[in-house]
Structures are given as structure tokens and as C-alpha cells.
Design a protein around this motif. Structure first.
Motif, mmCIF file in Angstrom:
data_model
loop_
_atom_site.group_PDB
_atom_site.id
_atom_site.type_symbol
_atom_site.label_atom_id
_atom_site.label_comp_id
_atom_site.label_asym_id
_atom_site.label_seq_id
_atom_site.Cartn_x
_atom_site.Cartn_y
_atom_site.Cartn_z
ATOM 1 N N GLY A 255 0.375 -1.153 -0.154
ATOM 2 C CA GLY A 255 0.214 -0.307 0.253
ATOM 3 C C GLY A 255 0.916 1.259 0.385
ATOM 4 N N HIS A 256 1.764 1.363 0.651
ATOM 5 C CA HIS A 256 3.004 2.078 0.948
ATOM 6 C C HIS A 256 3.553 2.509 -0.828
ATOM 7 N N THR A 257 3.699 1.255 -0.577
ATOM 8 C CA THR A 257 4.382 1.810 -2.024
ATOM 9 C C THR A 257 3.759 2.495 -3.331
ATOM 10 N N GLY A 258 2.658 1.895 -3.436
ATOM 11 C CA GLY A 258 1.392 2.244 -4.208
ATOM 12 C C GLY A 258 0.720 3.996 -4.111
ATOM 13 N N ARG A 259 0.907 3.717 -2.891
ATOM 14 C CA ARG A 259 0.694 5.797 -2.446
ATOM 15 C C ARG A 259 2.580 6.612 -3.345
ATOM 16 N N ALA A 260 3.048 6.078 -2.950
ATOM 17 C CA ALA A 260 4.511 6.315 -4.005
ATOM 18 C C ALA A 260 4.239 6.103 -5.093
ATOM 19 N N GLY A 261 4.143 5.628 -5.597
ATOM 20 C CA GLY A 261 4.046 5.495 -7.047
ATOM 21 C C GLY A 261 4.714 6.434 -7.800
ATOM 22 N N PRO A 262 3.159 7.833 -8.083
ATOM 23 C CA PRO A 262 3.594 8.318 -8.932
ATOM 24 C C PRO A 262 4.338 9.781 -8.500
ATOM 25 N N TRP A 263 5.296 10.120 -7.436
ATOM 26 C CA TRP A 263 6.491 10.576 -7.495
ATOM 27 C C TRP A 263 7.018 9.603 -8.111
ATOM 28 N N LEU A 264 7.543 8.234 -7.577
ATOM 29 C CA LEU A 264 8.681 7.200 -8.367
ATOM 30 C C LEU A 264 8.962 7.515 -9.799
ATOM 31 N N ILE B 51 -11.339 22.631 -3.754
ATOM 32 C CA ILE B 51 -12.187 22.440 -4.098
ATOM 33 C C ILE B 51 -12.107 20.897 -4.295
ATOM 34 N N PHE B 52 -12.265 20.201 -4.849
ATOM 35 C CA PHE B 52 -11.711 18.443 -4.413
ATOM 36 C C PHE B 52 -12.187 18.050 -2.971
ATOM 37 N N PRO B 53 -12.119 18.411 -1.575
ATOM 38 C CA PRO B 53 -12.496 18.187 -0.954
ATOM 39 C C PRO B 53 -13.754 18.205 -0.331
ATOM 40 N N LEU B 54 -14.566 19.360 -1.040
ATOM 41 C CA LEU B 54 -16.216 19.702 -1.370
ATOM 42 C C LEU B 54 -16.753 19.004 -2.176
ATOM 43 N N VAL B 55 -16.276 18.740 -3.381
ATOM 44 C CA VAL B 55 -17.395 18.328 -4.664
ATOM 45 C C VAL B 55 -17.110 17.154 -4.596
ATOM 46 N N ALA B 56 -15.362 16.613 -4.237
ATOM 47 C CA ALA B 56 -15.531 14.804 -3.677
ATOM 48 C C ALA B 56 -14.391 14.808 -2.990
ATOM 49 N N PRO B 57 -15.139 14.659 -1.382
ATOM 50 C CA PRO B 57 -14.191 14.273 -0.556
ATOM 51 C C PRO B 57 -13.391 12.862 -0.354
ATOM 52 N N PHE C 28 -12.972 11.085 -3.395
ATOM 53 C CA PHE C 28 -12.550 10.803 -4.503
ATOM 54 C C PHE C 28 -10.724 11.428 -4.137
ATOM 55 N N TRP C 29 -10.952 12.297 -2.747
ATOM 56 C CA TRP C 29 -9.650 13.523 -2.428
ATOM 57 C C TRP C 29 -9.291 12.756 -1.393
ATOM 58 N N HIS C 30 -9.692 11.749 -0.640
ATOM 59 C CA HIS C 30 -8.889 11.562 0.462
ATOM 60 C C HIS C 30 -7.985 9.935 -0.103
ATOM 61 N N HIS C 31 -8.196 9.483 -1.321
ATOM 62 C CA HIS C 31 -7.882 8.280 -2.324
ATOM 63 C C HIS C 31 -7.126 8.544 -2.710
ATOM 64 N N HIS C 32 -7.701 9.764 -3.239
ATOM 65 C CA HIS C 32 -6.541 10.106 -4.464
ATOM 66 C C HIS C 32 -5.667 11.270 -4.312
ATOM 67 N N PHE C 33 -5.243 12.776 -3.138
ATOM 68 C CA PHE C 33 -4.752 13.720 -3.218
ATOM 69 C C PHE C 33 -3.247 13.534 -3.616
ATOM 70 N N GLY C 34 -2.691 12.291 -3.315
ATOM 71 C CA GLY C 34 -0.969 12.836 -3.266
ATOM 72 C C GLY C 34 -1.536 12.306 -5.636
ATOM 73 N N GLU D 45 -0.131 13.387 4.824
ATOM 74 C CA GLU D 45 -0.575 14.984 3.521
ATOM 75 C C GLU D 45 -0.182 15.800 3.652
ATOM 76 N N VAL D 46 0.163 16.084 4.154
ATOM 77 C CA VAL D 46 1.325 17.359 4.191
ATOM 78 C C VAL D 46 2.521 17.254 3.634
ATOM 79 N N ALA D 47 3.961 15.745 3.182
ATOM 80 C CA ALA D 47 4.442 15.756 2.576
ATOM 81 C C ALA D 47 3.767 15.366 0.901
ATOM 82 N N LYS D 48 2.442 14.281 0.651
ATOM 83 C CA LYS D 48 2.683 15.090 -0.693
ATOM 84 C C LYS D 48 1.825 15.851 -1.063
ATOM 85 N N LEU D 49 0.913 16.968 -0.330
ATOM 86 C CA LEU D 49 0.880 17.659 -0.754
ATOM 87 C C LEU D 49 1.563 19.387 -1.228
#
Length: 478
Positions: free
Chosen positions: A3-12, A52-58, A60-66, A330-334
């Protein structure tokens, strides 16, 4: 682990793509005067996504903000590589990561881990008097242990003290105003912009003597307003209902678990001071970014302090704090996305009158070239509300001349205006200062309904902007 590798995937993937595109010779960023304001669109995209995302698609944002933050970084880097070359794009990424983001996130992680290992246990009661006292204590501690350290130390005891109250949102909002921002104004340890000023040659106690009056004014007014508002909720809005179960056991004695972290906190402070005072004049060229030896030593040692805190802190202390990694993740990714996409914005600002944002330069100086202190205060502050306040401070520090000795003497009011704007107005938005996001995430994990991005702007607009207008008029009218 998967799971951790998947969340870091875009940056790798991002780093790998640029590594393959890279050339043997690493070039510096283009002159900011040659960049269009359109290069600021990816940065604006990150900010709008956060808003905007936390308001209109909370969900989706929670799972994909990174992934969203990484996508905006690519929106900047890919066109930049095509226009200026892959070497420049890779160099910009390396500079953003090594010179700014990695030291930033290592220090925040150390403070988050150490502060999260100190558990104040016992049956505290969230009365207006106690809440105001905790906010005042945190405001004072922020200049000693940093806004992140003070916020992580006190946010959980404050939430626990108010866990039987219905109205808690205002308590956390004012905590962000005071402990996570305004309180860091009195020393280079308090907030990253002031630490950068220290590295540029500003004396350690200069900010203490020159910002103490505006800091006491702002914090005093905020504490008074908070006490009045909290008293209203406590006595008028909550006394009419039946009391419900207090999750904190009745009669539980006060105490502190994880005391070893106070020693580790002192080590963090010492390491930060060391990196500013010890100058061995040794640097390493990493793909065009020069990394100083003292900064490498500091960051490696801070990682060691973080690991020691995890090893030495009793499990009961972290369990009592409900400690987890979600807020710092959350801070690290954003902020990774923010630090990458902010590169062209800062580069254009540094071009001064020759850049696309020349209007800002004309705004802060008279036609004769004399600085307008109140405009330095507002320009630095408002940009610090949406940009990272550390590089924003450096931009205006250089616009004002860039010589610390001169700015501390004949330019003292201008430097004070820049410093106050960068520190105070980080409270205007959730992204103005990293502890804001962490406090918000911790409060939400405890069940507090925190304002959305725009709702928080409503709080800061109603409370802070009139106060900052008075502060500018009183202290920076020149």
C-alpha cells in the motif's frame, strides 16, 4: 508495504521519467524575466484542487490527493522539459527537492514525531480560562520549539480537554492562528522564514526585539477575542443541554508520558542552530544543486532523532495521543506538489521589474525606490498565505536590498514588515504554513468538524484581516 509503495508510485514515476530524460550537463533555471505568467497555472491548479476537491468529491480526494498533486507537478515539468530541455526540468526538480522540500519535510517529521511522543494525560476541563491558557502557552512555546513542535505538543491535550463540548471548531481555528503561526515570530527557531533570514545574516535576537511589539499586539487581541467567543459558547450555547459522557475518566491525575522526547526536542533545536552557526564551507554538487555539509549533517541527525523518538517513546504515550502518520503523510504529498509547481512562480518574482509579476515590485516601492513598509507587510503576507512563506520571505528580503546588515539598521522597519507578514499571514489559509494542515488533520481524526478551505478563509477574513489592517497601520505605516 504494498500500500505504501502504491501511494508513492506517482512520485517515483515522476523522478524516474526525468532521470531517463536527463542530460550529462545540468543547467540552471531560465531567467525569470523570460517566463510567462502561464507557468504559474500548475501551482494555481494545486491550490484549487486543495480548495475544491474536498468539497465536491471528498472520498475521491481522500484516496487520491497524492496522485492529484503529482499530476500537477507533471503538468509543469513535462512542458518545461519540452521548452527548455530535460536538463533544466530535472535540475528544477532536484533543486526543489534537495534544497527546499527534503530539509522541510525532515524537520517537520522530526518535530511531528517528537511532539507526538509527549502525552499529557489527565482530566483537563475545557473551560474558557483553561483553553485560553493553553493557547497562550503554545503561543509562547512556538518561538522556542517551532510552530510545528508547539502545535504537535499541545493540540491533542487541547482536544482531549474539550472532548465533552459540542462547539470545538473555533478552539482549533484560533489554535492554528496563534500556536501554528503568530507565536513563531520571536526567533529563527519559530518559523522557517525567520530561520532563512538567520542564515542570510540576520542576528538571532533581532526578530525578538523588533517583532515583540506587533506579536504581543496580535496575540493579545486574538486571545481576548477567543476568550470572549469561547465564553459565549461555554455559558450561553452549552449550559442549556444535559451534559453527556466525558471520554476522559473523572479524577484521572495529571501527568506526562514520553518525557524522553523533551531531550530529543532540545536536540532538534540544537541541530537547527548548528546548521546556522557552523559554516565549514564544504558543498556537494548534486545535479547542479549545491548542498552544504552542515545541512546534510543536520538532516541526517534529524532522521536519527526521529528514529530514536520512535524507539524510546513508551507505546502508552503514542497510544494516548492516537498517534498516526496520516497528517504528516498528507502534508508530505501535498507540499511535494506545491514545492515543485512553485518553482516558476518564485523564479518570476525574483526577476523583479523584468518579470511577469512586475506589478508587485512597483507596489512595494515608491517611484524613487524607497520602500513602502506597509506594502511589504501586505505583499509578503498575502503571498505567504498561498505560496510557501519561506521562499516568499527570501524574495522580498532580496527586493528590499538583500544585505542583512543594512536591513537590520537603516532598513529595520522594512525587514520587520517582511518578517511579520511572512509569519503572521501564514494563518490566513490552511496551506500558509505546514502545521495548519497537520492540526486540521489531527482535529478531524478526533471527530472535530473543521471548516473547508473556503470556510476557513471566511474565519481568517473576518478575524485576521481586520486585525492585520490595524497591525499594519500601527507598526508599518512608513
Amino acid at each position: 508495504m504494498k500500500g505504501h509503495t502504491g501511494r508513492a508510485g506517482p512520485w517515483l514515476i515522476l523522478a524516474s521519467m526525468l532521470a531517463f530524460w536527463s542530460q550529462p550537463t545540468w543547467a540552471a533555471m531560465p531567467n525569470g524575466a523570460t517566463l510567462s505568467a502561464l507557468w504559474g497555472v500548475p501551482f494555481a491548479g494545486v491550490l484549487l484542487s486543495i480548495a475544491i476537491f474536498p468539497l465536491v468529491a471528498p472520498a475521491f480526494w481522500h484516496h487520491h490527493f497524492g496522485k492529484i498533486a503529482a499530476a500537477w507537478a507533471l503538468v509543469f515539468l513535462v512542458p518545461f522539459a519540452f521548452q527548455f530541455g530535460t536538463a533544466e526540468a530535472f535540475g528544477a526538480l532536484v533543486h526543489a527537492m534537495l534544497d527546499e522540500y527534503i530539509p522541510f519535510i525532515i524537520l517537520l517529521t522530526a518535530l511531528y514525531t517528537v511532539g507526538g511522543g509527549i502525552c499529557v494525560r489527565g482530566n483537563l476541563r475545557g473551560t474558557p480560562r483553561l483553553n485560553t491558557a493553553i493557547l497562550a502557552l503554545g503561543t509562547l512555546l512556538a518561538s522556542v520549539m517551532g510552530t510545528t513542535g508547539a502545535a504537535m505538543l499541545l493540540i491533542r491535550p487541547l482536544l482531549r480537554a474539550n472532548d465533552n463540548r459540542r462547539h470545538v471548531t473555533h478552539v482549533v481555528v484560533f489554535f492554528i492562528f496563534l500556536v501554528a503561526n503568530v507565536g513563531g515570530a520571536l526567533s529563527p527557531l519559530g518559523d522557517p522564514p525567520l530561520f532563512l533570514g538567520f542564515l542570510e545574516g540576520v542576528s538571532f535576537f533581532w526578530t525578538t526585539t523588533h517583532l515583540v511589539a506587533p506579536m504581543l499586539f496580535v496575540s493579545g487581541v486574538l486571545l481576548a477575542v477567543f476568550h470572549a467567543l469561547d465564553s459565549y459558547y461555554f455559558h450561553r450555547r452549552e449550559e442549556v443541554r444535559l451534559p453527556f459522557l466525558d471520554p476522559t475518566p473523572e479524577g484521572a491525575p495529571l501527568g506526562i508520558d514520553g518525557k524522553v522526547n523533551f531531550v530529543l526536542l532540545a536536540a532538534v533545536i540544537a541541530l537547527v542552530l548548528m546548521s546556522g552557526l557552523w559554516r565549514p564551507q564544504v558543498t556537494f554538487d548534486v545535479f547542479g544543486t549545491y548542498v552544504a555539509l552542515q545541512n546534510v549533517v543536520r538532516d541526517v541527525a534529524l532522521i536519527g532523532v526521529t528514529l530514536l523518538s520512535l524507539a524510546l517513546t513508551p507505546r502508552a504515550a503514542r497510544a494516548g495521543n492516537d498517534f498516526d502518520w496520516a497528517p504528516i503523510e498528507e502534508v508530505a504529498k501535498l507540499f511535494a506538489g506545491i514545492f515543485v509547481t512553485i518553482v516558476p512562480v518564485i523564479t518570476i518574482l525574483r526577476a523583479g521589474e523584468a518579470g511577469a509579476f512586475a506589478g508587485i515590485v512597483h507596489l512595494v516601492n515608491e517611484p524613487s525606490g524607497e520602500p513602502r513598509d506597509i506594502m511589504y507587510f501586505w505583499a509578503t503576507g498575502l503571498l505567504s498565505s498561498f505560496l510557501d512563506n519561506a521562499p516568499t520571505y527570501l524574495v522580498f528580503f532580496n527586493l528590499a536590498g538583500g544585505d542583512a546588515r543594512t536591513l537590520m539598521t537603516t532598513g529595520a522597519t522594512t525587514l520587520a514588515a517582511i518578517s511579520a507578514g511572512a509569519v503572521f499571514m501564514g494563518a490566513n489559509t490552511y496551506i500558509g504554513n505546514a502545521p495548519n494542515f497537520m492540526v486540521k488533520a489531527i482535529a478531524q481524526s478526533r471527530g472535530v468538524r473543521m471548516p473547508s478551505f473556503f470556510a476557513y478563509l471566511g474565519w481568517s477574513g473576518a478575524v485576521l484581516l481586520p486585525l492585520f489592517a490595524a497591525t499594519g497601520w500601527l507598526f508599518f505605516r512608513h
